[in-house]
Structures are given as structure tokens and as C-alpha cells.
Design an enzyme around this catalytic site. Structure first.
Site, PDB file in Angstrom:
ATOM      1  N   TYR A   1       0.821  -1.214   0.000  1.00 35.85           N
ATOM      2  CA  TYR A   1       0.000   0.000   0.000  1.00 35.85           C
ATOM      3  C   TYR A   1       0.857   1.267   0.000  1.00 35.85           C
ATOM      4  O   TYR A   1       0.339   2.363   0.186  1.00 35.85           O
ATOM      5  CB  TYR A   1      -0.924   0.029   1.224  1.00 35.85           C
ATOM      6  CG  TYR A   1      -1.998  -1.032   1.211  1.00 35.85           C
ATOM      7  CD1 TYR A   1      -1.678  -2.372   1.348  1.00 35.85           C
ATOM      8  CD2 TYR A   1      -3.334  -0.692   1.083  1.00 35.85           C
ATOM      9  CE1 TYR A   1      -2.647  -3.351   1.345  1.00 35.85           C
ATOM     10  CE2 TYR A   1      -4.315  -1.672   1.082  1.00 35.85           C
ATOM     11  CZ  TYR A   1      -3.961  -2.989   1.216  1.00 35.85           C
ATOM     12  OH  TYR A   1      -4.925  -3.958   1.222  1.00 35.85           O
TER      13      TYR A   1
ATOM     14  N   LYS B   1       4.997 -13.851   5.370  1.00 26.08           N
ATOM     15  CA  LYS B   1       5.104 -14.902   4.359  1.00 26.08           C
ATOM     16  C   LYS B   1       6.596 -14.983   4.038  1.00 26.08           C
ATOM     17  O   LYS B   1       7.026 -14.839   2.886  1.00 26.08           O
ATOM     18  CB  LYS B   1       4.244 -14.541   3.141  1.00 26.08           C
ATOM     19  CG  LYS B   1       4.167 -15.610   2.081  1.00 26.08           C
ATOM     20  CD  LYS B   1       3.445 -16.873   2.522  1.00 26.08           C
ATOM     21  CE  LYS B   1       3.568 -17.933   1.436  1.00 26.08           C
ATOM     22  NZ  LYS B   1       3.134 -19.276   1.887  1.00 26.08           N
TER      23      LYS B   1
ATOM     24  N   ASP C   1      -0.701 -18.041   5.089  1.00 25.16           N
ATOM     25  CA  ASP C   1      -1.616 -19.071   4.576  1.00 25.16           C
ATOM     26  C   ASP C   1      -2.035 -20.027   5.692  1.00 25.16           C
ATOM     27  O   ASP C   1      -3.217 -20.363   5.854  1.00 25.16           O
ATOM     28  CB  ASP C   1      -0.990 -19.830   3.380  1.00 25.16           C
ATOM     29  CG  ASP C   1       0.466 -20.193   3.607  1.00 25.16           C
ATOM     30  OD1 ASP C   1       1.081 -19.718   4.581  1.00 25.16           O
ATOM     31  OD2 ASP C   1       1.006 -20.986   2.805  1.00 25.16           O
TER      32      ASP C   1
ATOM     33  N   ASP D   1      -5.096  -6.698   6.241  1.00 25.64           N
ATOM     34  CA  ASP D   1      -6.347  -6.258   5.594  1.00 25.64           C
ATOM     35  C   ASP D   1      -7.191  -7.490   5.284  1.00 25.64           C
ATOM     36  O   ASP D   1      -8.394  -7.549   5.570  1.00 25.64           O
ATOM     37  CB  ASP D   1      -5.996  -5.483   4.313  1.00 25.64           C
ATOM     38  CG  ASP D   1      -7.203  -4.788   3.695  1.00 25.64           C
ATOM     39  OD1 ASP D   1      -8.278  -4.783   4.323  1.00 25.64           O
ATOM     40  OD2 ASP D   1      -7.080  -4.250   2.580  1.00 25.64           O
TER      41      ASP D   1
ATOM     42  N   ASP E   1     -10.722  -9.144   7.456  1.00 27.34           N
ATOM     43  CA  ASP E   1     -12.018  -9.454   6.831  1.00 27.34           C
ATOM     44  C   ASP E   1     -12.444 -10.874   7.191  1.00 27.34           C
ATOM     45  O   ASP E   1     -13.615 -11.136   7.493  1.00 27.34           O
ATOM     46  CB  ASP E   1     -11.931  -9.317   5.304  1.00 27.34           C
ATOM     47  CG  ASP E   1     -12.255  -7.896   4.834  1.00 27.34           C
ATOM     48  OD1 ASP E   1     -11.989  -6.957   5.603  1.00 27.34           O
ATOM     49  OD2 ASP E   1     -12.776  -7.740   3.710  1.00 27.34           O
TER      50      ASP E   1
END
Ligand code: GGG
Length: 331
Positions: free
Chosen positions: A143, A194, A227, A251, A255
Site C-alpha cells: 500500500y 510470508k 496461509d 487487511d 475481513d
């Protein structure tokens, strides 16, 4: 008793259901202020929306940030409308505000509120124990706005989206996450990356995480790949408490967290400038939901909870300006 302080709130309802939920939340805030009596709220309403953009060609005027800076907090609804590409609307409001106002922390609490139906209730795990605070790094990563496109309109078009990670940016979010974990009963932090596949920025995250962890021997911590984290959130929600992750990862995870708690409509977020030099911004995590806009069916709980977080942040600032505190969620 100290005299009531009036806080100046910049209200940006934005698009779609953003206008409905903001209006409802302001009614609740006004009632709260009148019942409580120890503080007042004064609003400036900014019509910075996609609808206005389509009419006049801009979201925010050139002095928009200076106008916001005159306020104690920013209360935001939602942004995005079908006639405007999403990257235009996002990069015209929320992302520049977060950047300019040094809101490098995004706090996203998740709990199963009374009366909500969690999809986890049909799982073996005990859904009652889902109580997380996700700390989202809010200024870097994918971002950061770095990248570009070449050879446009040809089969050879190339687009890059650079993920930027800095020592300063990582260290400050880690400290905030450890402080948050320390302030909570379980004193437990899960750090998400990750770093097996992303071997530069994410490895720097790992390295700085270990360094900062050494300063917090009272906080129990563990580390997950993003993951595997999605699986753990579904299969073993009670095993986590405070979670820290990058801008993009958090982000997405927040959710998922909201959906697991029953609905994305109830999830709040606080975009904080912990230095308190700039106004912080409070917004539900959901978008503008054009499909249900104007029907009067939008869930205002995420907006109410965000408003509660705003009042707490302002109250803490009044009591203890400039300190680095974020306790577990007040709702
Ligand atoms: N209520 C906030 C909102 O409009 N969110 C839309 C969105 O896509 N936000 C992306 C982000 O939070 O970075």
C-alpha cells in the site's frame, strides 16, 4: 470534576451505506455526550465522496489535509462507487489521509458480540473464545503506492507493485503490537508474515520481530505464515489473542476475522497516529456496499464500535496526552 471538553470531529460519510451508518452513529454519539456530560462533540461534515467526484472532478480540495488537521479526530464511513474505479476512490481519500496523518497503526478488534451468529458455532472449537485484536501495519507494504506500468495497451504491458518495508516502520508497529499484547490479560502475540516466499521484506519483519520480542519477556509469542494463519483462525480461534501483520496480510485477515465473528458489518477499525500530532481516523472495515445502499438495511454496529473506539482514544489523550497506550477494546 474537570470542565467538559469539546472535541472537533471531521465527519466524512463517503459513499453508499457510509452515509447511512455515519448518520446513525452520530445520533448515538450525541446521545452519549449528552448523557455523559463530561465531553462534547462538534462536527464538520465533509462531502468528499465518489458522487461529488463525478459531479465536480475531485474528492478532496487542495487544502483538504489542512482542514482535517484542525480536528481532534476523523470519523469515516465508506468509500467506493461502481462508476469510479476502486483504486481511484481509495487513493483519493483513505490512503492519502492515513499517510499524511501518520496513521501508521490500524487496530482491528474482533469478538463474537451477543446475538450474532458465528459460522464457527458449527465447528468443534469453542466460538465464545474468539477475542482478537489485529494490529495492521498501515503505512507500508503493497500500500506504499510504489510501482508503475510500462508498455501500456500492448501485449507486453508490465505492471509492478512494490512492497516497501523499512526498519523504522517495522520497529514501530512491532512495539505497538507488543504494548497492546502486554496490556491484555493473556499477554500473547502472534506475528504473521510470508517469509518463506517473500525473502527480503518479510525476512526483515522476522528479524526485527525477534529483536523487539527480547524487550518484552512477559509477552508470549509465536509466528505464523499467512496461509497457515487462515487455517488456524478457523480451526483454533481460541489459541490467539493479539495478532500483528503487514498492511496487505492484515487487511485480508481482518475481513476473515470479521466474517468468523458473524459479519463484516460489525467490525471496527482505528487508524492511529500514536504520536497524537495528527488526528486519528475511525471507520468500520467494510466498504460502501452499493448493492444495499439506500435500502435502510445496513448494519451500523461496525460504525458504532468505531465511534466507541474514537471516544476512548480521545479520552485517553485528554487524560494522558502523548502516551503510548492501547488497551483492549471497550465494547
Ligand atoms: N470503511 C472503510 C472503507 O470504505 N473501506 C474500503 C476499503 O477497501 N478499504 C481498504 C483498506 O482499508 O485499506
Amino acid at each position: 470534576m474537570s470542565s467538559p471538553q469539546t472535541f472537533k470531529i471531521a465527519s466524512i460519510p463517503g459513499d453508499g451505506i457510509g452515509t447511512e451508518i455515519t448518520e446513525a452513529a452520530i445520533q448515538v454519539l450525541d446521545k452519549l455526550a449528552s448523557v455523559d456530560g463530561s465531553f462534547g462533540l462538534e462536527y464538520t461534515h465533509f462531502d468528499w465522496s465518489s458522487k461529488a467526484y463525478l459531479e465536480r472532478g475531485w474528492y478532496m480540495p487542495p487544502d483538504g489535509m489542512e482542514q482535517l488537521q484542525k480536528h481532534d479526530a476523523i470519523y469515516f464511513g465508506a468509500v467506493g462507487w461502481p462508476d469510479v474505479p476502486d483504486h481511484i476512490s481509495l487513493w483519493s481519500l483513505i490512503l492519502p489521509i492515513r499517510k499524511t496523518m501518520n496513521q501508521y497503526v490500524n487496530v482491528r478488534p474482533t469478538r463474537i458480540l451477543p446475538g450474532t451468529q458465528s459460522p464457527l458455532s458449527s465447528c468443534q472449537s469453542n466460538p465464545g473464545t474468539l477475542d482478537w485484536i489485529i494490529i495492521r501495519e498501515n503505512s507500508e507494504g503493497e500500500y506504499a503506492g510504489q510501482g508503475g506500468t510500462t508498455h501500456e495497451n500492448s501485449p507486453h504491458t508490465i505492471a509492478t507493485e512494490l512492497a516497501i518495508f523499512s526498519r523504522v516502520g517495522i520497529e514501530r508497529i512491532m512495539r505497538f503490537a507488543f504494548e497492546t499484547a502486554r496490556s491484555r490479560e493473556r499477554k500473547k502475540l502472534t506475528m504473521v508474515t510470508k517469509s518463506n516466499a517473500q525473502r527480503h521484506g518479510m525476512v526483515l519483519w522476522d528479524k526485527i520481530f525477534y529483536e523487539v520480542a527480547a524487550e518484552y519477556p512477559d509477552v508470549e509469542w509465536d509466528k505464523m505464515l499467512v496461509d497457515a494463519m487462515t487455517v488456524r483462525m478457523v480451526n483454533n480461534p481460541a489459541s490467539m489473542d493479539t495478532i500483528v501483520a503487514t498492511n496487505l496480510h492484515a487487511d485480508i485477515l481482518s475481513d476473515l476475522a470479521a466474517a468468523l465473528s458473524g459479519s463484516i458489518g460489525i467490525a471496527p477499525s482505528s487508524n492511529l497516529d500514536p504520536t497524537r500530532k495528527h488526528p486519528s481516523m475511525f471507520e468500520p472495515i467494510h466498504g460502501s456496499a452499493p448493492d444495499i445502499a439506500g435500502k435502510g438495511v445496513a448494519n451500523p454496529v461496525g460504525a458504532f464500535w468505531s465511534a466507541a473506539e474514537m471516544i476512548r482514544w480521545l479520552g485517553e489523550g485528554r487524560l494522558n496526552a502523548g502516551t503510548f497506550r492501547f488497551k483492549s477494546s471497550s465494547v
